[in-house]
Design a protein around this motif. Sequence first.
Motif, PDB file in Angstrom:
ATOM      1  N   MET A   1       0.965  -1.174   0.110  1.00 33.78           N
ATOM      2  CA  MET A   1      -0.015  -0.002  -0.155  1.00 33.78           C
ATOM      3  C   MET A   1       0.881   1.324  -0.028  1.00 33.78           C
ATOM      4  N   THR A   2       0.418   2.285  -0.968  1.00 36.97           N
ATOM      5  CA  THR A   2       1.331   3.313  -0.922  1.00 36.97           C
ATOM      6  C   THR A   2       0.499   4.661  -0.238  1.00 36.97           C
ATOM      7  N   HIS A   4      -1.831   5.723   3.195  1.00 40.76           N
ATOM      8  CA  HIS A   4      -2.295   5.358   4.581  1.00 40.76           C
ATOM      9  C   HIS A   4      -3.242   6.392   5.081  1.00 40.76           C
ATOM     10  N   TYR A   5      -4.223   6.042   5.921  1.00 39.38           N
ATOM     11  CA  TYR A   5      -5.013   6.906   6.392  1.00 39.38           C
ATOM     12  C   TYR A   5      -5.168   6.643   7.914  1.00 39.38           C
ATOM     13  N   ILE A   6      -4.848   7.661   8.937  1.00 38.81           N
ATOM     14  CA  ILE A   6      -4.904   7.272  10.062  1.00 38.81           C
ATOM     15  C   ILE A   6      -6.256   8.079  10.651  1.00 38.81           C
ATOM     16  N   HIS A  13      -0.873   9.773   4.881  1.00 40.89           N
ATOM     17  CA  HIS A  13       0.622   9.404   4.718  1.00 40.89           C
ATOM     18  C   HIS A  13       0.670   8.747   3.475  1.00 40.89           C
ATOM     19  N   GLN A  15       3.182   7.195   0.629  1.00 34.55           N
ATOM     20  CA  GLN A  15       4.910   6.701   0.511  1.00 34.55           C
ATOM     21  C   GLN A  15       5.215   6.333  -0.764  1.00 34.55           C
ATOM     22  N   SER A  20       8.071  10.196   1.434  1.00 33.20           N
ATOM     23  CA  SER A  20       6.959  10.360   2.509  1.00 33.20           C
ATOM     24  C   SER A  20       6.394  11.707   2.177  1.00 33.20           C
ATOM     25  N   HIS A  41       5.593   3.792   8.220  1.00 31.50           N
ATOM     26  CA  HIS A  41       4.537   3.974   8.833  1.00 31.50           C
ATOM     27  C   HIS A  41       3.976   3.092   9.951  1.00 31.50           C
ATOM     28  N   ASP A  42       3.801   4.044  11.275  1.00 32.25           N
ATOM     29  CA  ASP A  42       3.181   3.322  12.355  1.00 32.25           C
ATOM     30  C   ASP A  42       2.323   4.441  12.932  1.00 32.25           C
ATOM     31  N   SER A  43       2.025   3.798  14.252  1.00 27.93           N
ATOM     32  CA  SER A  43       0.946   4.921  14.974  1.00 27.93           C
ATOM     33  C   SER A  43       1.835   5.853  15.550  1.00 27.93           C
ATOM     34  N   GLN A 119      -1.386   4.129  -6.331  1.00 29.41           N
ATOM     35  CA  GLN A 119      -2.507   4.333  -5.719  1.00 29.41           C
ATOM     36  C   GLN A 119      -2.907   5.998  -5.961  1.00 29.41           C
TER      37      GLN A 119
END
Length: 718
Positions: A1-2, A4-6, A13, A15, A20, A41-43, A119
């Motif tokens: 995955m390129t 990310h959504y928090i 994010h 990538q 980034s 990518h992490d919390s 993406q």
Amino acid sequence: MTIHYIEEKQLFHLQAVDTSYIFQIVNGYPVHLYWGRKLTHDSSLSRFLDYPKQAWIDRLPQEYPQYGSGDFRHPAYQVQLEDGSRITELVYQSHRILNGKPRLQGLPAVYTESDEEAQTLELVLKDPYSGLAVILLYSVFRDHNAITRSVRFVHDGKGAVRILRALSASVDLFDSDYEALYLAGAWTRECHIQRRRIGPGTTRIESRRGASSHQLNPFMALVRPNADEEHGEVYGLSLVYSGNYSAEAEVDQYGSTRFSIGLNAFDFSWKLDPGDSFETPEAVMVYSGEGIGGMSRTLHRLYRTRLVRGVHRDRERPILVNNWEATYFNFNAEKIESIAKAGAELGIELFVLDDGWFGKRNDDTTSLGDWVVDRNKLPNGLTDLAERVNRLGLQFGLWVEPEMVSPDSDLYRRNPDWCLHVEGRRRTEARTQLVLDLSRQEVRDYLFEALSEIFSTVPVSYVKWDMNRNMTEIGSVDYPAERQPEIAHRYMLGLYELLERLTGRFPHILFEGCSSGGGRFDPGMLYYMPQTWTSDNTDAIERLKIQYGTSIVYPISTIGAHISAVPNHQVGRITPLTTRGDVAMSGNFGYELDLTRFTDDEKETVKQQVNLYKEIRSLVQQGDLYRLKNPFQGNETAWMFVSEDQTEALVFYFRVLAEPNASHKRLRLKGLHPDYQYAMMDSELILTGDSLMNFGLTVPHLHGDFTSTWFRLKQKQA
């Protein structure tokens, strides 16, 4: 995955391969947080990248800023509502993440061949008062260190809305410790590198000429002061567009930098009726932590493989001879055949017939628009000439300038309103020609039919598409008064439509763009034409700067480079044939002179050049470019090409003026595999990649001015 959504932090994010790009929704606004080297990518991202919600809007680092509600920096967009007000406030409404990359409507853009390659984030912003929706599109690539951005305006409200400004990308950087890098010049000295410190206020480049222009290329990078070819941070913006544009870096009172690129707002507006939409051209964003060279190679790979299209994208380009500087307008079939015959004997693969074959075209004052063969010069017609050239073993190519019309032409006498003009005003001529109004469907249809008649009856395998003047009196009789500021952009959309039709119908033809040389060398044209005539200046020494500068953005496979006669027709310089060859072989190689005038010794040199280029052209056209010595900084120029697997390399070295009692010169190479052993061809020397990159190669003694040499390296197999 390129992508990310928090969700709990509304943080996005993006990538790419080694990049980034992060932003967050703050009080409804998309706020920029980071653009740089790739982050895991992490919390934890949402803990240290969390923008304070109480920030004043003039301090917010925004993704697509507006004007009129507290942000006093230059906006990314502005619209005028039916009541005359220019205040809108876009706030986040929704988003979706898609696999793949949607096409832009009527515009060239980088593409994917499968949905797995990228993406795309569609971020929907809306102004509740007017009903205007703005969709920000971000595409992130799996295999390229790049992000593309474009914007779609959709009017869901009542009454008309007029777009006054619509940039493709805007990013707010947190400091101003940068230098602006861009490409400037003029006709016959295109793409000279400019680099200067930015400071409070705005650093801006633009075109108002109706074309991307010789003067300033649609590209700007912000580079750290210590950045060079190999080291330092670089942030590049390149616009996939061929018309009026602007790129700017504004430093505000707090030392932050707003960096943006897109359509030029000068003399532009676009009316949106309810239900209408408008798309901006695509901006390509590249971050490099490995200096300017790293940015260039990212753009080269992306543009070479996912901007250029068609059957010629991955093919080796033919070695050609063009008759322009050999004959200018003064030729007949026999003279053309004699040059082609000489070319066949030397191993050349393509003959290109330049200006003067149509209408009554004996000089540049007449006949543009009359795309019928001149039977006085070619009594048996164009097909007969092409077939004679084919029988010699050469492909046949043709020059055209379809976007222009001569006042002295049958087309203009029949349709004087087909050019760009404003009724009752003087029609400014340049090069004794006017610009056809490609915003009009009937004009485009005429050109499509006239050119299709030629391309379908003559065995044409290559077309040089020229455009020799910029726009004046920009107006069209097909549009009402309130839409006249749209005409320059509608012209470009019309040109793109015409090129899409022609390249779709004649996919076998290799199109080369030209605009008095490099006046429209831009990513937009490369989408339709895999290569561009880099400059009308064919002097080898001037070409060192032109080709070096052009390579900052554009892959070598797009750069047309020819050997011409001496004294050079542009500057009068006399340079050795070998030096002219080494410069021209650093691009798409060809000749632009009368081959029948070569001496026996010159013929032998040319045969060697042709044979060498056939051996090396896949490496030159498809390899990775590394710039070694900068012609803007000294007496030497050097560059090299390295195969993707690092098993082969080719190095060119040029010295402009001889130096008395000069010291030995060493070239430190780049891009090699440090553990490989490389054999230098035509030599018994074997060196490791690390020694070649750290100690270097010794340049042999060169005698005289305007000299050059080259080295070929191949991995030694165990």
